[in-house]
Motif scaffolding. Structure first.
Motif, mmCIF file in Angstrom:
data_model
loop_
_atom_site.group_PDB
_atom_site.id
_atom_site.type_symbol
_atom_site.label_atom_id
_atom_site.label_comp_id
_atom_site.label_asym_id
_atom_site.label_seq_id
_atom_site.Cartn_x
_atom_site.Cartn_y
_atom_site.Cartn_z
ATOM 1 N N ALA A 46 0.825 -1.202 0.000
ATOM 2 C CA ALA A 46 0.000 0.000 0.000
ATOM 3 C C ALA A 46 0.866 1.263 0.000
ATOM 4 O O ALA A 46 0.601 2.215 -0.754
ATOM 5 C CB ALA A 46 -0.932 -0.001 1.210
ATOM 6 N N ALA A 47 1.905 1.281 0.830
ATOM 7 C CA ALA A 47 2.765 2.461 0.911
ATOM 8 C C ALA A 47 3.488 2.705 -0.415
ATOM 9 O O ALA A 47 3.595 3.852 -0.882
ATOM 10 C CB ALA A 47 3.774 2.295 2.043
ATOM 11 N N LYS A 48 3.983 1.648 -1.044
ATOM 12 C CA LYS A 48 4.690 1.793 -2.317
ATOM 13 C C LYS A 48 3.748 2.275 -3.409
ATOM 14 O O LYS A 48 4.117 3.108 -4.250
ATOM 15 C CB LYS A 48 5.341 0.459 -2.708
ATOM 16 C CG LYS A 48 6.564 0.098 -1.874
ATOM 17 C CD LYS A 48 7.029 -1.311 -2.165
ATOM 18 C CE LYS A 48 7.650 -1.445 -3.529
ATOM 19 N NZ LYS A 48 9.046 -0.981 -3.558
ATOM 20 N N LEU A 49 2.512 1.775 -3.410
ATOM 21 C CA LEU A 49 1.564 2.201 -4.434
ATOM 22 C C LEU A 49 1.160 3.660 -4.242
ATOM 23 O O LEU A 49 1.065 4.429 -5.207
ATOM 24 C CB LEU A 49 0.328 1.295 -4.419
ATOM 25 C CG LEU A 49 -0.755 1.633 -5.447
ATOM 26 C CD1 LEU A 49 -0.194 1.796 -6.854
ATOM 27 C CD2 LEU A 49 -1.848 0.558 -5.431
ATOM 28 N N PHE A 50 0.951 4.086 -3.001
ATOM 29 C CA PHE A 50 0.624 5.485 -2.759
ATOM 30 C C PHE A 50 1.793 6.399 -3.146
ATOM 31 O O PHE A 50 1.589 7.501 -3.674
ATOM 32 C CB PHE A 50 0.240 5.713 -1.303
ATOM 33 C CG PHE A 50 -1.221 5.467 -1.021
ATOM 34 C CD1 PHE A 50 -2.202 6.072 -1.794
ATOM 35 C CD2 PHE A 50 -1.614 4.650 0.023
ATOM 36 C CE1 PHE A 50 -3.549 5.859 -1.533
ATOM 37 C CE2 PHE A 50 -2.963 4.433 0.299
ATOM 38 C CZ PHE A 50 -3.935 5.040 -0.484
ATOM 39 N N ALA A 51 3.017 5.964 -2.881
ATOM 40 C CA ALA A 51 4.181 6.761 -3.289
ATOM 41 C C ALA A 51 4.241 6.882 -4.809
ATOM 42 O O ALA A 51 4.531 7.959 -5.357
ATOM 43 C CB ALA A 51 5.462 6.128 -2.743
ATOM 44 N N GLU A 52 3.957 5.799 -5.485
ATOM 45 C CA GLU A 52 3.926 5.800 -6.947
ATOM 46 C C GLU A 52 2.836 6.738 -7.458
ATOM 47 O O GLU A 52 3.047 7.506 -8.407
ATOM 48 C CB GLU A 52 3.673 4.377 -7.430
ATOM 49 C CG GLU A 52 3.572 4.209 -8.926
ATOM 50 C CD GLU A 52 3.257 2.771 -9.307
ATOM 51 O OE1 GLU A 52 2.382 2.575 -10.170
ATOM 52 O OE2 GLU A 52 3.862 1.850 -8.718
ATOM 53 N N LEU A 53 1.662 6.675 -6.822
ATOM 54 C CA LEU A 53 0.556 7.535 -7.228
ATOM 55 C C LEU A 53 0.892 9.002 -6.975
ATOM 56 O O LEU A 53 0.574 9.875 -7.789
ATOM 57 C CB LEU A 53 -0.711 7.142 -6.463
ATOM 58 C CG LEU A 53 -1.988 7.932 -6.777
ATOM 59 C CD1 LEU A 53 -2.325 7.868 -8.267
ATOM 60 C CD2 LEU A 53 -3.150 7.413 -5.945
ATOM 61 N N PHE A 54 1.572 9.284 -5.867
ATOM 62 C CA PHE A 54 1.960 10.654 -5.548
ATOM 63 C C PHE A 54 2.907 11.188 -6.629
ATOM 64 O O PHE A 54 2.749 12.325 -7.108
ATOM 65 C CB PHE A 54 2.636 10.707 -4.178
ATOM 66 C CG PHE A 54 2.423 11.994 -3.447
ATOM 67 C CD1 PHE A 54 2.894 13.195 -3.955
ATOM 68 C CD2 PHE A 54 1.751 12.019 -2.238
ATOM 69 C CE1 PHE A 54 2.698 14.396 -3.281
ATOM 70 C CE2 PHE A 54 1.541 13.201 -1.548
ATOM 71 C CZ PHE A 54 2.020 14.397 -2.072
ATOM 72 N N ALA A 55 3.890 10.388 -6.997
ATOM 73 C CA ALA A 55 4.847 10.810 -8.022
ATOM 74 C C ALA A 55 4.164 11.012 -9.369
ATOM 75 O O ALA A 55 4.557 11.891 -10.150
ATOM 76 C CB ALA A 55 5.963 9.775 -8.141
#
Length: 272
Positions: free
Chosen positions: A186-195
């Motif tokens: 979840a954290a990696k996907l949110f970071a990807e979405l933020f970028a």
């Protein structure tokens, strides 16, 4: 040989995601199973949702995976040489589209919860999680099949990443601490979405130990200590991106540290 390597990599990624999502679903189902029936009718931290509505939504999230894996719903693998095959939606793209589906998603959860009632809701959630786990166990493709989802055709691994976000976020809504593998996804996907949403190289966004991305348009940082740094623990980061935690509150209580003139990311939140 390269195609074989890709298939093995996809199979490994799929196995890792299954090992992250299924136990997280189980943890939420177990927690809901221990709640007294009266608690299910109580308001949840999510405005307009009862605890039972949220539990039903987690169950529906699992059922969406079961339906996606049904033979009738399977789609051909994406192939750029065959335009008839739809372009697969990414996990970030799926999350981006949830806003447009939010009202329909909420109505479905409430209607299902009302139809089943508190007496049967806990058993229904456990059954839906069990069915999804069984469907995943039957997957025999050694690659990464494309499946039909509410957001469009997706690689199974990408759809599983969205299931991890659902299980983690709504688990937190229900007071269930996430398991580390699901939290990592979840954290990696949110970071990807933020970028993806806020591209640039001015701010370094760190979510140790799982992710670090550069965001916000402006001067590119190339060496030494970045002038603008935001750092958050993974649970706080997930809550922030999902709109469960306010930027100002998180900075004030130390769950997020932000240094530099461009480090205020409040204007870009929440992501969902």
């Amino acid at each position: 040989m390269p195609s074989r390597i890709r298939r093995r990599d996809a199979a490994a990624a799929l196995a890792e995601l299954v090992a992250a999502v299924v136990p997280q679903w189980g943890r939420v189902a177990d927690a809901v199973g221990e709640l007294p029936a009266g608690r299910l009718a109580a308001p949840s931290p999510l405005p307009g949702w009862t605890v039972g509505d949220l539990a039903m939504h987690v169950g529906w999230s699992a059922t969406a995976l079961t339906q996606a894996l049904a033979p009738a719903e399977s789609l051909p693998a994406t192939d750029p040489t065959h335009p008839a095959v739809p372009r697969a939606v990414s996990a970030a793209g799926y999350l981006t589209g949830t806003g447009a589906r939010a009202e329909s998603i909420a109505d479905t959860a409430r209607a299902l919860a009302a139809a089943i009632g508190p007496a049967g809701l806990r058993e229904r959630l456990a059954a839906e999680v069990s069915a999804a786990a069984a469907a995943l166990a039957r997957v025999t493709d050694d690659g990464d099949p494309v499946v039909a989802t509410p957001g469009g055709p997706m690689l199974l691994t990408e759809f599983l990443r969205t299931r991890a976000v659902e299980a983690v976020v709504h688990g937190l809504d229900l007071g269930v601490e996430p398991l580390r593998p699901a939290l990592k996804v979840a954290a990696k996907l949110f970071a990807e979405l933020f970028a993806h949403r806020v591209p640039g190289h001015t701010v370094e966004l760190r979510v140790p130990p799982f992710a670090a991305v550069q965001v916000v348009e402006g001067p590119r940082h190339t060496r030494g200590t970045p002038p603008n740094v935001v750092e958050a623990g993974p649970v706080a980061f997930v809550l922030l991106c999902a709109g469960r935690l306010a930027w100002g509150d998180a900075v004030a209580d130390g769950r997020i540290s932000a240094s530099g003139e461009r480090a205020d990311l409040s204007g870009y939140l929440p992501l969902l």
